[in-house]
Design a protein around this motif. Structure first.
Motif, PDB file in Angstrom:
ATOM      1  N   VAL A  43      -2.215   8.722  -4.631  1.00  0.00           N
ATOM      2  CA  VAL A  43      -2.392   7.260  -4.684  1.00  0.00           C
ATOM      3  C   VAL A  43      -3.386   6.755  -3.647  1.00  0.00           C
ATOM      4  O   VAL A  43      -3.610   5.554  -3.536  1.00  0.00           O
ATOM      5  CB  VAL A  43      -1.043   6.520  -4.515  1.00  0.00           C
ATOM      6  CG1 VAL A  43      -0.098   6.877  -5.643  1.00  0.00           C
ATOM      7  CG2 VAL A  43      -0.421   6.808  -3.157  1.00  0.00           C
ATOM      8  N   ALA A  44      -4.016   7.677  -2.897  1.00  0.00           N
ATOM      9  CA  ALA A  44      -4.948   7.273  -1.845  1.00  0.00           C
ATOM     10  C   ALA A  44      -6.067   6.346  -2.333  1.00  0.00           C
ATOM     11  O   ALA A  44      -6.420   5.392  -1.621  1.00  0.00           O
ATOM     12  CB  ALA A  44      -5.538   8.505  -1.165  1.00  0.00           C
ATOM     13  N   PRO A  45      -6.655   6.555  -3.524  1.00  0.00           N
ATOM     14  CA  PRO A  45      -7.713   5.634  -3.954  1.00  0.00           C
ATOM     15  C   PRO A  45      -7.256   4.184  -4.039  1.00  0.00           C
ATOM     16  O   PRO A  45      -8.068   3.258  -3.880  1.00  0.00           O
ATOM     17  CB  PRO A  45      -8.106   6.175  -5.332  1.00  0.00           C
ATOM     18  CG  PRO A  45      -7.803   7.636  -5.251  1.00  0.00           C
ATOM     19  CD  PRO A  45      -6.536   7.707  -4.449  1.00  0.00           C
ATOM     20  N   SER A  46      -5.961   3.959  -4.266  1.00  0.00           N
ATOM     21  CA  SER A  46      -5.466   2.591  -4.357  1.00  0.00           C
ATOM     22  C   SER A  46      -5.440   1.892  -3.006  1.00  0.00           C
ATOM     23  O   SER A  46      -5.268   0.668  -2.946  1.00  0.00           O
ATOM     24  CB  SER A  46      -4.060   2.562  -4.991  1.00  0.00           C
ATOM     25  OG  SER A  46      -3.094   3.140  -4.131  1.00  0.00           O
ATOM     26  N   LEU A  47      -5.638   2.631  -1.901  1.00  0.00           N
ATOM     27  CA  LEU A  47      -5.756   1.989  -0.601  1.00  0.00           C
ATOM     28  C   LEU A  47      -6.943   1.027  -0.582  1.00  0.00           C
ATOM     29  O   LEU A  47      -6.904  -0.015   0.072  1.00  0.00           O
ATOM     30  CB  LEU A  47      -5.920   3.037   0.506  1.00  0.00           C
ATOM     31  CG  LEU A  47      -4.672   3.832   0.879  1.00  0.00           C
ATOM     32  CD1 LEU A  47      -5.038   5.002   1.795  1.00  0.00           C
ATOM     33  CD2 LEU A  47      -3.631   2.941   1.546  1.00  0.00           C
ATOM     34  N   ALA A  48      -7.990   1.382  -1.322  1.00  0.00           N
ATOM     35  CA  ALA A  48      -9.146   0.488  -1.415  1.00  0.00           C
ATOM     36  C   ALA A  48      -8.777  -0.800  -2.141  1.00  0.00           C
ATOM     37  O   ALA A  48      -9.348  -1.862  -1.856  1.00  0.00           O
ATOM     38  CB  ALA A  48     -10.294   1.196  -2.138  1.00  0.00           C
ATOM     39  N   TYR A  49      -7.828  -0.711  -3.073  1.00  0.00           N
ATOM     40  CA  TYR A  49      -7.402  -1.904  -3.805  1.00  0.00           C
ATOM     41  C   TYR A  49      -6.639  -2.853  -2.875  1.00  0.00           C
ATOM     42  O   TYR A  49      -6.859  -4.074  -2.910  1.00  0.00           O
ATOM     43  CB  TYR A  49      -6.518  -1.519  -4.999  1.00  0.00           C
ATOM     44  CG  TYR A  49      -7.156  -0.564  -5.990  1.00  0.00           C
ATOM     45  CD1 TYR A  49      -8.490  -0.196  -5.876  1.00  0.00           C
ATOM     46  CD2 TYR A  49      -6.426  -0.013  -7.031  1.00  0.00           C
ATOM     47  CE1 TYR A  49      -9.070   0.670  -6.793  1.00  0.00           C
ATOM     48  CE2 TYR A  49      -6.999   0.851  -7.952  1.00  0.00           C
ATOM     49  CZ  TYR A  49      -8.317   1.193  -7.820  1.00  0.00           C
ATOM     50  OH  TYR A  49      -8.890   2.059  -8.720  1.00  0.00           O
ATOM     51  N   ASP A  50      -5.756  -2.291  -2.066  1.00  0.00           N
ATOM     52  CA  ASP A  50      -5.037  -3.133  -1.112  1.00  0.00           C
ATOM     53  C   ASP A  50      -5.991  -3.740  -0.087  1.00  0.00           C
ATOM     54  O   ASP A  50      -5.817  -4.884   0.334  1.00  0.00           O
ATOM     55  CB  ASP A  50      -3.947  -2.323  -0.406  1.00  0.00           C
ATOM     56  CG  ASP A  50      -2.741  -2.118  -1.307  1.00  0.00           C
ATOM     57  OD1 ASP A  50      -1.903  -3.023  -1.379  1.00  0.00           O
ATOM     58  OD2 ASP A  50      -2.664  -1.065  -1.946  1.00  0.00           O
ATOM     59  N   ALA A  51      -7.006  -2.970   0.307  1.00  0.00           N
ATOM     60  CA  ALA A  51      -8.003  -3.501   1.233  1.00  0.00           C
ATOM     61  C   ALA A  51      -8.733  -4.686   0.608  1.00  0.00           C
ATOM     62  O   ALA A  51      -8.989  -5.696   1.278  1.00  0.00           O
ATOM     63  CB  ALA A  51      -8.993  -2.407   1.633  1.00  0.00           C
TER      64      ALA A  51
ATOM     65  N   ALA B  47       0.818  -1.201   0.000  1.00  0.00           N
ATOM     66  CA  ALA B  47       0.000   0.000   0.000  1.00  0.00           C
ATOM     67  C   ALA B  47       0.858   1.260   0.000  1.00  0.00           C
ATOM     68  O   ALA B  47       1.943   1.296   0.579  1.00  0.00           O
ATOM     69  CB  ALA B  47      -0.913   0.000   1.227  1.00  0.00           C
ATOM     70  N   MET B  48       0.361   2.297  -0.660  1.00  0.00           N
ATOM     71  CA  MET B  48       1.011   3.605  -0.735  1.00  0.00           C
ATOM     72  C   MET B  48       2.397   3.529  -1.358  1.00  0.00           C
ATOM     73  O   MET B  48       3.233   4.400  -1.124  1.00  0.00           O
ATOM     74  CB  MET B  48       1.101   4.244   0.654  1.00  0.00           C
ATOM     75  CG  MET B  48      -0.223   4.488   1.331  1.00  0.00           C
ATOM     76  SD  MET B  48      -1.307   5.631   0.437  1.00  0.00           S
ATOM     77  CE  MET B  48      -0.395   7.154   0.564  1.00  0.00           C
TER      78      MET B  48
ATOM     79  N   ARG C 205      -9.420  12.379   0.323  1.00  0.00           N
ATOM     80  CA  ARG C 205      -8.212  11.577   0.149  1.00  0.00           C
ATOM     81  C   ARG C 205      -7.237  11.741   1.311  1.00  0.00           C
ATOM     82  O   ARG C 205      -6.607  10.768   1.734  1.00  0.00           O
ATOM     83  CB  ARG C 205      -7.518  11.945  -1.171  1.00  0.00           C
ATOM     84  CG  ARG C 205      -8.303  11.536  -2.409  1.00  0.00           C
ATOM     85  CD  ARG C 205      -7.463  11.734  -3.647  1.00  0.00           C
ATOM     86  NE  ARG C 205      -8.155  11.267  -4.838  1.00  0.00           N
ATOM     87  CZ  ARG C 205      -7.578  11.081  -6.024  1.00  0.00           C
ATOM     88  NH1 ARG C 205      -6.269  11.343  -6.160  1.00  0.00           N
ATOM     89  NH2 ARG C 205      -8.263  10.655  -7.059  1.00  0.00           N
ATOM     90  N   GLY C 206      -7.094  12.959   1.797  1.00  0.00           N
ATOM     91  CA  GLY C 206      -6.181  13.184   2.912  1.00  0.00           C
ATOM     92  C   GLY C 206      -6.601  12.407   4.146  1.00  0.00           C
ATOM     93  O   GLY C 206      -5.759  11.832   4.851  1.00  0.00           O
ATOM     94  N   ASP C 207      -7.901  12.369   4.404  1.00  0.00           N
ATOM     95  CA  ASP C 207      -8.398  11.604   5.548  1.00  0.00           C
ATOM     96  C   ASP C 207      -8.144  10.112   5.353  1.00  0.00           C
ATOM     97  O   ASP C 207      -7.862   9.391   6.317  1.00  0.00           O
ATOM     98  CB  ASP C 207      -9.889  11.857   5.749  1.00  0.00           C
ATOM     99  CG  ASP C 207     -10.176  13.276   6.226  1.00  0.00           C
ATOM    100  OD1 ASP C 207      -9.234  13.969   6.633  1.00  0.00           O
ATOM    101  OD2 ASP C 207     -11.360  13.683   6.178  1.00  0.00           O
ATOM    102  N   ALA C 208      -8.255   9.647   4.099  1.00  0.00           N
ATOM    103  CA  ALA C 208      -7.981   8.237   3.822  1.00  0.00           C
ATOM    104  C   ALA C 208      -6.523   7.900   4.121  1.00  0.00           C
ATOM    105  O   ALA C 208      -6.227   6.850   4.709  1.00  0.00           O
ATOM    106  CB  ALA C 208      -8.309   7.926   2.357  1.00  0.00           C
ATOM    107  N   VAL C 209      -5.617   8.790   3.730  1.00  0.00           N
ATOM    108  CA  VAL C 209      -4.196   8.571   4.020  1.00  0.00           C
ATOM    109  C   VAL C 209      -3.965   8.552   5.524  1.00  0.00           C
ATOM    110  O   VAL C 209      -3.235   7.708   6.054  1.00  0.00           O
ATOM    111  CB  VAL C 209      -3.319   9.639   3.340  1.00  0.00           C
ATOM    112  CG1 VAL C 209      -1.852   9.475   3.749  1.00  0.00           C
ATOM    113  CG2 VAL C 209      -3.453   9.561   1.821  1.00  0.00           C
TER     114      VAL C 209
ATOM    115  N   MET D  43       1.064  11.374  -1.745  1.00  0.00           N
ATOM    116  CA  MET D  43       0.337  10.366  -0.982  1.00  0.00           C
ATOM    117  C   MET D  43      -1.160  10.441  -1.281  1.00  0.00           C
ATOM    118  O   MET D  43      -1.833   9.415  -1.432  1.00  0.00           O
ATOM    119  CB  MET D  43       0.619  10.539   0.512  1.00  0.00           C
ATOM    120  CG  MET D  43       2.072  10.318   0.873  1.00  0.00           C
ATOM    121  SD  MET D  43       2.457  10.670   2.602  1.00  0.00           S
ATOM    122  CE  MET D  43       1.799   9.206   3.396  1.00  0.00           C
ATOM    123  N   GLU D  44      -1.683  11.660  -1.378  1.00  0.00           N
ATOM    124  CA  GLU D  44      -3.098  11.809  -1.712  1.00  0.00           C
ATOM    125  C   GLU D  44      -3.383  11.292  -3.123  1.00  0.00           C
ATOM    126  O   GLU D  44      -4.462  10.754  -3.388  1.00  0.00           O
ATOM    127  CB  GLU D  44      -3.521  13.266  -1.588  1.00  0.00           C
ATOM    128  CG  GLU D  44      -3.661  13.748  -0.156  1.00  0.00           C
ATOM    129  CD  GLU D  44      -4.419  15.060  -0.060  1.00  0.00           C
ATOM    130  OE1 GLU D  44      -4.722  15.664  -1.108  1.00  0.00           O
ATOM    131  OE2 GLU D  44      -4.727  15.486   1.077  1.00  0.00           O
TER     132      GLU D  44
END
Length: 260
Positions: free
Chosen positions: A179-187, A30-31, A146-150, A176-177
């Motif tokens: 690539v934040a949407p990709s956090l959902a991909y890792d999840a 992630a990130m 996005r910032g809150d997601a990071v 970091m913001e």
């Protein structure tokens, strides 16, 4: 990333290839982008491997195609393996390990698979924290925060609050913001965060699960559980290493395993 490949759904994949020898594809967590694993790639290339690093879809110089599905990321790996000769070893770091394991379980031509500290939760408390994180992550990304997601992700990793706020004021925050949407991909790749024992039972390739001796005990327990669930699984601890493993320590261990 100087090379491009096109995945089966038309997504452009940016990757680099270095060295000469049996192919190894590195899968970032992630990130992270492919560049994150460049030092590890260099360590392996010096030991006579052809090493591929790539930007997973939705980050770096690679494209993205909706809707997301873990199966599309497995197809991305299939295309990269085809590009380097039709067979490769895989090494996944952190949540990238979950993707590498899923690719191996899916029947891709994987010679060996190694994972470093894939953060599966071996205790109920960890799984509960993960469920809360994924729910809040979905809300933040759905609202475009996005910032809150990071921030959610950084808190999940245990980063201190003052360091998170310092990061938010730093020049790296914009990246970091991005690539934040990709956090959902890792999840999605991590699923419910439990060790996927049924999937691991179908991994026929030799598997090495690695953890750092200075990492939290649950990280080592998770790696041991992964090794135990695979037909040809083995566990290796690296004394003094943490989740931020030193490439010059991990590289020789991987080279020994991939050269077996």
């Amino acid at each position: 990333m100087g090379l491009k490949s096109i995945s089966r759904d038309g997504t452009s994949l940016a990757y680099e290839s270095t060295g000469d020898g049996p192919a190894v594809v590195l899968v970032s967590g992630a990130m992270s982008t492919g560049a994150t694993l460049a030092p590890l790639a260099q360590s392996l290339a010096e030991r006579r491997f052809t090493v591929v690093t790539y930007d997973r879809r939705g980050r770096g110089e690679s494209g993205d195609t909706a809707p997301y599905d873990v199966a599309r990321e497995v197809e991305d790996l299939a295309v990269l393996i085809e590009a380097v000769g039709g067979e490769a070893a895989l090494c996944g770091v952190s949540s990238g390990g979950a993707l590498a394991l899923e690719a191996a379980a899916s029947g891709l031509p994987v010679r060996q698979v190694a994972v470093y500290e894939t953060p599966f939760a071996v205790h109920e408390g960890g799984r509960a924290a993960w469920a809360e994180y994924t729910e809040r992550l979905g809300e933040a990304l759905g609202q475009g925060r996005r910032g809150d997601a990071v921030e959610l992700f950084l808190r999940l990793t245990g980063l201190a609050e003052e360091m998170i706020q310092g990061a938010r004021q730093s020049p790296m925050w914009a990246g970091m913001e991005a690539v934040a949407p990709s956090l959902a991909y890792d999840a999605a790749v991590m699923g419910d965060c439990s060790v996927p024992r049924a999937r691991l039972a179908s991994v026929q390739a030799p598997l090495l699960a690695i953890a750092g001796g200075a990492s939290p005990a649950w990280m080592r327990e998770a790696a041991q559980a992964v090794a135990q669930a695979a037909p040809q699984g083995a566990y290796r601890g690296l004394e003094g290493q943490t989740h931020m493993v030193e490439p010059q320590v991990l590289g020789p261990v991987l080279a020994e395993f991939f050269g077996a």
